[in-house]
Motif scaffolding. Structure first.
Motif, PDB file in Angstrom:
ATOM      1  N   GLY A 187       0.803  -1.216   0.000  1.00  0.00           N
ATOM      2  CA  GLY A 187       0.000   0.000   0.000  1.00  0.00           C
ATOM      3  C   GLY A 187       0.833   1.261   0.000  1.00  0.00           C
ATOM      4  O   GLY A 187       0.291   2.373   0.019  1.00  0.00           O
ATOM      5  N   ASP A 188       2.154   1.122   0.009  1.00  0.00           N
ATOM      6  CA  ASP A 188       3.035   2.287  -0.036  1.00  0.00           C
ATOM      7  C   ASP A 188       3.220   2.706  -1.494  1.00  0.00           C
ATOM      8  O   ASP A 188       4.171   2.310  -2.166  1.00  0.00           O
ATOM      9  N   THR A 189       2.277   3.500  -1.973  1.00  0.00           N
ATOM     10  CA  THR A 189       2.305   3.933  -3.378  1.00  0.00           C
ATOM     11  C   THR A 189       2.756   5.385  -3.508  1.00  0.00           C
ATOM     12  O   THR A 189       2.304   6.117  -4.386  1.00  0.00           O
ATOM     13  N   PHE A 190       3.621   5.794  -2.626  1.00  0.00           N
ATOM     14  CA  PHE A 190       4.222   7.123  -2.717  1.00  0.00           C
ATOM     15  C   PHE A 190       4.757   7.320  -4.133  1.00  0.00           C
ATOM     16  O   PHE A 190       5.331   6.404  -4.729  1.00  0.00           O
ATOM     17  N   TYR A 191       4.586   8.533  -4.657  1.00  0.00           N
ATOM     18  CA  TYR A 191       4.837   8.744  -6.089  1.00  0.00           C
ATOM     19  C   TYR A 191       6.260   8.412  -6.527  1.00  0.00           C
ATOM     20  O   TYR A 191       6.496   8.049  -7.673  1.00  0.00           O
ATOM     21  N   ALA A 192       7.234   8.493  -5.618  1.00  0.00           N
ATOM     22  CA  ALA A 192       8.617   8.191  -5.999  1.00  0.00           C
ATOM     23  C   ALA A 192       8.791   6.728  -6.387  1.00  0.00           C
ATOM     24  O   ALA A 192       9.780   6.358  -7.017  1.00  0.00           O
ATOM     25  N   HIS A 193       7.818   5.886  -6.024  1.00  0.00           N
ATOM     26  CA  HIS A 193       7.894   4.459  -6.332  1.00  0.00           C
ATOM     27  C   HIS A 193       6.921   4.051  -7.450  1.00  0.00           C
ATOM     28  O   HIS A 193       6.942   2.897  -7.877  1.00  0.00           O
TER      29      HIS A 193
END
Length: 690
Positions: free
Chosen positions: A580-586
């Motif tokens: 669920g870690d869909t931070f934009y850098a990834h």
């Protein structure tokens, strides 16, 4: 007072691991029961070779304590606490003779035992199982890392002389002894004469337990005479008592010029400030009154932390006086502590009673007004339960003074070391801060308010003048340890008039008995000195995986270096979706490229840590029992899709547990990429079988 009682026993000293008393022809100072005036014993050090006492501590005590690690010493404190805990009632009975009630004994005896338990625990949790403490990270002093520096603590090579006050013969001794013992420094205890027999009883129990190494504790019952003449820069003196005596000791040549480490905890005109919002009927007002009466009457007010200056809004002075009077009348019974129902005992001696009465009279002459109590001998409950004026007892009524002039010099400078407090009025918060500061440095202050802004202004305004500040409100009124109760976890001491020193403070107080030294050298040399692996020191990449080694086999510097593992865009996307870690850098190439820290989509730091574990782990059952955490994690270089990572894992610190069949190992973990650039650094913490 000299003894006139034929055959009166001497309070013994314990020196050079033997009990000692003066020759029978010696006449010593007489010690009396505080409630009845009955002669109990006499005290003298005439004929005692104090130079030999110091030398024994420096030689035998230093040698025996030096054989133990911090953890081993801490465990002995725990054992000692358990022994004393089983003899509390016996100590209570002896302490009753000093005027101490059951509650007073809980503060003194139980409090002292609690200090031992606390340091027994903190010493094992917060110190290494070794004899050197590292203070802070290493500093790289050369471009190639071959020359580094850092600070270490090692024990001072002398003795800790502890000169204690009469009011807490057990706690006052143990709160100084415990940190010195863990540091590995032998203690010489010198209790105050009026209650030294209580300290001697506690020392007798300690010695009979056979827990302590030889030379680690000595007791001087009586005058210290020329003790300071035999001390030098190797030694430390911790003094509790009057400012006048502290200043006299500070002027001794061996302190002033000889380098003795000297710490004083002296007179203190502590304050309690009632906040502007704490009107009668509020929980804060009620908690304030309860605290004030407790501090006036516990130990008959003979506490260095007692409230001497009660600073309240000017229009509430009479409210406070009336509430204090009502609570004392309802709850305080003065008398012999051995009598049923007594809540406040006698002062420690007739001499102390005379001193307190003189101090109160001086304050009355200087403008104070008697709002409650009297200087006349009060009616008290005798040991047999009868009520009347006790012949020979050092009893005094609680006394509350008011002052028309809140700035009167005497209220801010003259201490009556007994059940005495003064109420003075303030105009506003700034005025309260100014009045509190007029005490010229204190051990503790209480601020009673439920207004966060008032609390902020008062605490930041007075903190620099105090060693400790208690913020009292409805949320902590029931759970607070109280204004007058120093806890071993936090600093006890204060600036200025309060002595300018520190006692307790958790492991800080252990370090007071150690020397901080800057060491410089190569990583290999600092590793050898500290027992902790340093970056740049040798590693042992052996044939056996370090996780296959028990604690007995594992060595500092044992290491493993993994193969490279490539990171793909699919790996990053899968990790983002599954966590669920869909931070934009990834997940967003354009947004990631616009960020100055990233070349585009990059791997999650936690993905890299997880892969690092997969790269260094040895999966089969073996000595490694569990991973219990990470320390000091840092992400240094981003890892993009197509990059590769590897891990180098090195045994950094090995801490065997004294009471378990396993210990802790901290592993230095470094993730690097295909270009040998550091990607991440962290410490892996594991539990490993011995």
């Amino acid at each position: 007072m000299t003894s006139t009682t034929v055959g009166l026993d001497f309070v013994p000293s314990f020196v050079q691991d033997a009990w000692w008393t003066p020759e029978t022809a010696t006449t010593g100072a007489e010690v009396r029961d505080a409630s009845t005036g009955e002669a109990l014993a006499q005290v003298s050090t005439e004929g005692l070779d104090l130079a030999a006492v110091v030398n024994y501590g420096r030689t035998v005590g230093q040698s025996e304590l030096g054989k133990l690690t911090f953890h081993q010493r801490a465990l002995k404190l725990k054992e000692l606490a358990q022994i004393l805990n089983g003899h509390r009632e016996a100590l209570y009975e002896i302490s009753h003779r000093s005027g101490a009630t059951k509650i007073d004994n809980m503060i003194d005896v139980d409090g002292g035992i609690g200090v031992l338990f606390t340091f027994g625990s903190k010493g094992r949790r917060e110190l290494p199982n070794s004899q050197v403490v590292i203070d802070g990270p290493a500093e790289v002093l050369s471009k190639d890392g071959s020359f580094i520096g850092e600070h270490i603590y090692t024990r001072i090579p002398g003795v800790a002389v502890q000169i204690n006050a009469f009011n807490f013969p057990v706690w006052g001794m143990l709160e100084k002894f415990a940190p010195a013992f863990i540091a590995g420094v032998p203690t010489i205890v010198k209790p105050a004469t009026p209650t030294g027999y209580v300290a001697a009883a506690a020392v007798k129990l300690i010695i009979e337990s056979n827990i302590l190494p030889a030379g680690s504790l000595q007791l001087i019952s009586g005058s210290a005479r020329d003790l300071l003449d035999h001390l030098d820069y190797r030694d430390a003196v911790a003094f509790t008592g009057s400012a006048a005596t502290a200043n006299k000791l500070k002027s001794h040549p061996n302190v002033a010029q000889g380098g003795i480490r000297f710490t004083a905890e002296a007179d203190s005109l502590n304050a309690a400030i009632l906040g502007p919002d704490a009107a009668p009927g509020t929980p804060e007002f009620d908690a304030f009154i309860k605290s004030l009466v407790t501090e006036m009457t516990a130990k008959a007010g003979q506490k260095c932390t007692s409230i001497r200056r009660t600073i309240v809004p000017k229009d509430r002075v009479q409210d406070v006086v009336a509430a204090v009077q009502a609570r004392i009348d309802e709850r305080v019974v003065v008398g012999d502590p051995r009598a049923e129902g007594v809540t406040m005992g006698a002062l420690a001696s007739l001499e102390q009673l005379a001193d307190v009465r003189t101090a109160v009279q001086d304050m009355l002459d200087a403008g104070g007004e008697l709002a409650y109590g009297s200087l006349d001998a009060p009616k008290v409950t005798r040991q047999d339960g009868s009520v009347g004026v006790a012949d020979g007892g050092a009893f005094m009524s609680p006394v509350l003074l008011t002052w028309a002039d809140a700035e009167a010099e005497a209220v801010h400078s003259r201490e009556a070391f007994g059940p005495v407090s003064s109420v003075i009025g303030y105009e506003d918060v700034d005025d309260a801060i100014r009045l509190a500061a007029m005490g010229s440095g204190s051990l503790v202050a209480t601020v009673a308010t439920n207004d966060p802004e008032a609390a902020r202004r008062l605490v930041t305004g007075i903190a620099a003048h105090h060693g400790r500040v208690l913020v009292l409100n409805r949320e902590d009124a029931r759970t607070s340890t109280g204004h007058g109760s120093p806890v071993p976890h936090l600093v006890h001491g204060g600036p200025g008039r309060a002595g300018g020193g520190e006692e307790l403070g958790g492991i800080r107080s252990v370090l007071h008995h150690m020397q901080r030294t800057a060491i410089q050298g190569s990583p290999n040399m600092l590793t050898a000195i500290t027992g902790v692996w340093h970056t740049g020191a040798d590693r042992n990449f052996g044939d056996v995986h370090p996780f296959r080694k028990s604690l007995a086999e594992l060595k500092i510097g044992d290491a493993i270096r993994s193969d490279l593992r490539q990171v793909t865009l699919e790996d990053i996307t899968e990790f983002a979706n599954s966590t669920g870690d869909t931070f934009y850098a990834h997940t967003n190439q354009a947004a990631a490229e616009a960020n100055p820290f990233f070349p585009g989509i990059v791997a999650h730091g936690y993905l890299l840590l997880a892969w690092g574990a997969g790269l260094f782990v040895e999966p089969a059952p073996g000595p490694v029992l569990a991973n219990y955490g990470l320390d000091n994690g840092r992400f240094v270089t981003p890892v993009a899709a197509g990059d590769s990572i590897r891990v180098t894992l090195t045994a950094k610190k090995i801490t065997p547990r004294e009471t378990d069949e396993y210990g802790e190992v901290a592993w230095d973990a470094v993730l690097t990429n295909q270009n040998d650039e550091i990607v991440a650094t962290y410490d892996v913490l594991t539990l490993v079988e011995k």
